[in-house]
Design a protein around this motif. Structure first.
Motif, mmCIF file in Angstrom:
data_model
loop_
_atom_site.group_PDB
_atom_site.id
_atom_site.type_symbol
_atom_site.label_atom_id
_atom_site.label_comp_id
_atom_site.label_asym_id
_atom_site.label_seq_id
_atom_site.Cartn_x
_atom_site.Cartn_y
_atom_site.Cartn_z
ATOM 1 N N UNK A 32 -4.563 58.203 -2.271
ATOM 2 C CA UNK A 32 -4.778 58.396 -0.843
ATOM 3 C C UNK A 32 -6.276 58.278 -0.566
ATOM 4 N N UNK A 33 -6.614 58.031 0.691
ATOM 5 C CA UNK A 33 -8.010 57.891 1.101
ATOM 6 C C UNK A 33 -8.285 58.910 2.205
ATOM 7 N N UNK A 34 -9.014 59.979 1.883
ATOM 8 C CA UNK A 34 -9.340 60.965 2.914
ATOM 9 C C UNK A 34 -10.437 60.431 3.845
ATOM 10 N N UNK A 35 -10.290 60.710 5.127
ATOM 11 C CA UNK A 35 -11.293 60.334 6.121
ATOM 12 C C UNK A 35 -11.878 61.611 6.702
ATOM 13 N N UNK A 36 -13.195 61.719 6.640
ATOM 14 C CA UNK A 36 -13.853 62.926 7.121
ATOM 15 C C UNK A 36 -14.873 62.585 8.204
ATOM 16 N N UNK A 42 -10.234 64.773 8.699
ATOM 17 C CA UNK A 42 -9.564 64.506 9.974
ATOM 18 C C UNK A 42 -8.324 63.634 9.820
ATOM 19 N N UNK A 43 -8.221 62.905 8.715
ATOM 20 C CA UNK A 43 -7.057 62.046 8.494
ATOM 21 C C UNK A 43 -7.027 61.632 7.031
ATOM 22 N N UNK A 44 -5.876 61.116 6.619
ATOM 23 C CA UNK A 44 -5.724 60.601 5.267
ATOM 24 C C UNK A 44 -4.922 59.313 5.350
ATOM 25 N N UNK A 45 -5.427 58.266 4.702
ATOM 26 C CA UNK A 45 -4.692 57.004 4.627
ATOM 27 C C UNK A 45 -3.776 57.094 3.409
#
Length: 62
Positions: A32-36, A42-45
């Protein structure tokens, strides 16, 4: 994707395309790719399978 309009200038998207390719490859590898933003998650791909399983677990429809 939209067709470019004649006479309009567009930003160079090379960097964005490279980052998206890296994110897609990372997810295809099962990660997964966490977005901060400002240190806050704030989101996870995730893969479509993971997203669907999560939605089902929450009782939501996609």
């Amino acid at each position: 994707m939209r067709e470019p309009r004649a006479g309009r200038e567009y930003a160079d998207s090379t960097l964005l395309e490279a980052v998206l390719e890296l994110y897609i490859d990372t997810v295809r590898e099962g990660n997964s790719v966490p977005l901060t933003k400002d240190g806050e998650l704030v989101a996870v791909i995730v893969s479509p399978e993971v997203a669907e399983a999560g939605m089902n677990a929450l009782g939501r429809k996609s």
